[in-house]
Write a protein that holds these residues in place. Structure first.
Motif, PDB file in Angstrom:
ATOM      1  N   GLY A 257      -2.720   7.246   2.831  1.00 44.05           N
ATOM      2  CA  GLY A 257      -2.377   6.141   1.942  1.00 44.05           C
ATOM      3  C   GLY A 257      -1.933   6.638   0.585  1.00 44.05           C
ATOM      4  N   LYS A 258      -2.664   7.588   0.005  1.00 44.62           N
ATOM      5  CA  LYS A 258      -2.301   8.120  -1.301  1.00 44.62           C
ATOM      6  C   LYS A 258      -1.036   8.963  -1.204  1.00 44.62           C
ATOM      7  CE  LYS A 258      -6.842   8.007  -3.380  1.00 44.62           C
ATOM      8  NZ  LYS A 258      -7.939   8.767  -3.944  1.00 44.62           N
ATOM      9  N   SER A 259      -0.828   9.630  -0.087  1.00 44.94           N
ATOM     10  CA  SER A 259       0.365  10.450   0.074  1.00 44.94           C
ATOM     11  C   SER A 259       1.635   9.607  -0.001  1.00 44.94           C
ATOM     12  CB  SER A 259       0.347  11.179   1.428  1.00 44.94           C
ATOM     13  OG  SER A 259      -0.731  12.062   1.484  1.00 44.94           O
ATOM     14  N   PHE A 260       1.534   8.340   0.399  1.00 42.69           N
ATOM     15  CA  PHE A 260       2.696   7.466   0.414  1.00 42.69           C
ATOM     16  C   PHE A 260       2.639   6.417  -0.690  1.00 42.69           C
ATOM     17  CE2 PHE A 260       2.484   9.278   4.590  1.00 42.69           C
ATOM     18  CZ  PHE A 260       3.784   9.701   4.756  1.00 42.69           C
ATOM     19  N   GLY A 261       1.787   6.653  -1.699  1.00 42.45           N
ATOM     20  CA  GLY A 261       1.725   5.752  -2.846  1.00 42.45           C
ATOM     21  C   GLY A 261       1.077   4.424  -2.543  1.00 42.45           C
ATOM     22  N   LEU A 262       0.251   4.355  -1.503  1.00 42.67           N
ATOM     23  CA  LEU A 262      -0.356   3.085  -1.125  1.00 42.67           C
ATOM     24  C   LEU A 262      -1.744   2.906  -1.716  1.00 42.67           C
ATOM     25  CD1 LEU A 262       0.716   3.049   2.606  1.00 42.67           C
ATOM     26  CD2 LEU A 262       1.802   1.908   0.688  1.00 42.67           C
TER      27      LEU A 262
ATOM     28  N   ALA B 200      -1.578  -2.779   2.239  1.00 45.51           N
ATOM     29  CA  ALA B 200      -1.444  -2.736   0.778  1.00 45.51           C
ATOM     30  C   ALA B 200      -0.821  -4.023   0.246  1.00 45.51           C
ATOM     31  CB  ALA B 200      -0.606  -1.530   0.366  1.00 45.51           C
ATOM     32  N   LYS B 201       0.060  -4.654   1.023  1.00 44.97           N
ATOM     33  CA  LYS B 201       0.738  -5.879   0.599  1.00 44.97           C
ATOM     34  C   LYS B 201      -0.073  -7.142   0.885  1.00 44.97           C
ATOM     35  CE  LYS B 201       4.921  -4.174   2.306  1.00 44.97           C
ATOM     36  NZ  LYS B 201       6.103  -4.420   3.089  1.00 44.97           N
ATOM     37  N   ALA B 202      -1.109  -7.036   1.728  1.00 46.59           N
ATOM     38  CA  ALA B 202      -1.876  -8.215   2.128  1.00 46.59           C
ATOM     39  C   ALA B 202      -2.490  -8.881   0.905  1.00 46.59           C
ATOM     40  CB  ALA B 202      -2.966  -7.816   3.119  1.00 46.59           C
ATOM     41  N   GLU B 203      -2.400 -10.200   0.871  1.00 47.08           N
ATOM     42  CA  GLU B 203      -2.944 -10.959  -0.245  1.00 47.08           C
ATOM     43  C   GLU B 203      -4.185 -11.707   0.210  1.00 47.08           C
ATOM     44  OE1 GLU B 203      -0.235 -13.453  -2.329  1.00 47.08           O
ATOM     45  OE2 GLU B 203       1.423 -12.063  -2.058  1.00 47.08           O
ATOM     46  N   GLY B 204      -5.166 -11.758  -0.681  1.00 45.33           N
ATOM     47  CA  GLY B 204      -6.365 -12.536  -0.404  1.00 45.33           C
ATOM     48  C   GLY B 204      -7.165 -11.952   0.750  1.00 45.33           C
ATOM     49  N   GLY B 205      -8.255 -12.632   1.074  1.00 41.22           N
ATOM     50  CA  GLY B 205      -9.093 -12.187   2.176  1.00 41.22           C
ATOM     51  C   GLY B 205      -9.788 -10.883   1.848  1.00 41.22           C
TER      52      GLY B 205
END
Length: 174
Positions: free
Chosen positions: A129-134, A58-63
Motif C-alpha cells: 500500500g505504501k509502495s503505491f502511495g495508498l 483507499a477510495k472507499a468512503e464511510g463504513g
C-alpha cells in the motif's frame, strides 16, 4: 573522475550475511537477506489485481475498514484463493524450489502464513500500500476541513515581552 553509487554498501546482506532464518515446526528455512525484486511479481500480477483492491479500499468512503474490505472481497470472489497462491509463489521465489517443497512438507497453517508474511514485511521493509502511495492521508468527506486547533490561544500574551502574571521568583527584586 566518475561518480559511483555503491548500492552494495547498504545492503541487508551486511547485517544478515547468510540470510534470514525462519523456524517453523522444528525446521529452519533460510530466506534471502534482501527481497529480490521479482519476488513481488506474483502479488503484482494483473489477474490478482491486488493493487486495484488496495486502490478501491483507499477510495472507499464511510463504513469500517473491515466492512469495506469484505464488500470489496465479495466483488472479487476468486481473490482469496489467488492471493494465497501468489503468497505461496512468492515463498517459492524466496526459498528456491527444494527448500520451498520442504517448507510445504511441514504443512504451514494459515496463521503461519500470516505471521511469516507480517514478519517478512517488517524485515524487508516493504508494504504494498505504501509502495503505491495508498497509505497516505485520507480524504475528507466534506467540502472543507476544519482546523485541528484554533488559530489563536489564550496562553500567549498579546504583546511580545509582556510580563506574565505570576509571583516573583526568588531571584528577582521586588
Amino acid at each position: 573522475m566518475a561518480y559511483v553509487l555503491d548500492l552494495d554498501a547498504e545492503r541487508r546482506e551486511i547485517t544478515y550475511p547468510d540470510g534470514i532464518d525462519v523456524r517453523l515446526n522444528g525446521h529452519v528455512f533460510r530466506f534471502p537477506a534482501e527481497l529480490p525484486a521479482d519476488a513481488l511479481d506474483p502479488l503484482l500480477a494483473d489477474d490478482l489485481d491486488l493493487v486495484g483492491l488496495l486502490a478501491d479500499l483507499a477510495k472507499a468512503e464511510g463504513g469500517s475498514a473491515a466492512g469495506d474490505m469484505i464488500e470489496l472481497l465479495f466483488r472479487r470472489p476468486s481473490l482469496p484463493k489467488k492471493f494465497l497462491a501468489a503468497v505461496k509463489e512468492t515463498y517459492r521465489i524466496l526459498l528456491g524450489e527444494e527448500p520451498y517443497e520442504r517448507f510445504l512438507s511441514v504443512k504451514p497453517s494459515m496463521a503461519d502464513y500470516v505471521r511469516l508474511t507480517k514478519a517478512l514485511v517488517k524485515v524487508y521493509g516493504v508494504e504494498l500500500g505504501k509502495s503505491f502511495g495508498l497509505g497516505g492521508s485520507s480524504a475528507t468527506s466534506g467540502e472543507t476541513s476544519s482546523p485541528t486547533s484554533p488559530d489563536t490561544t489564550t496562553s500567549t500574551p498579546d504583546s511580545s515581552g509582556a510580563d506574565p502574571d505570576s509571583p516573583a521568583s526568588s531571584g528577582s527584586a521586588g
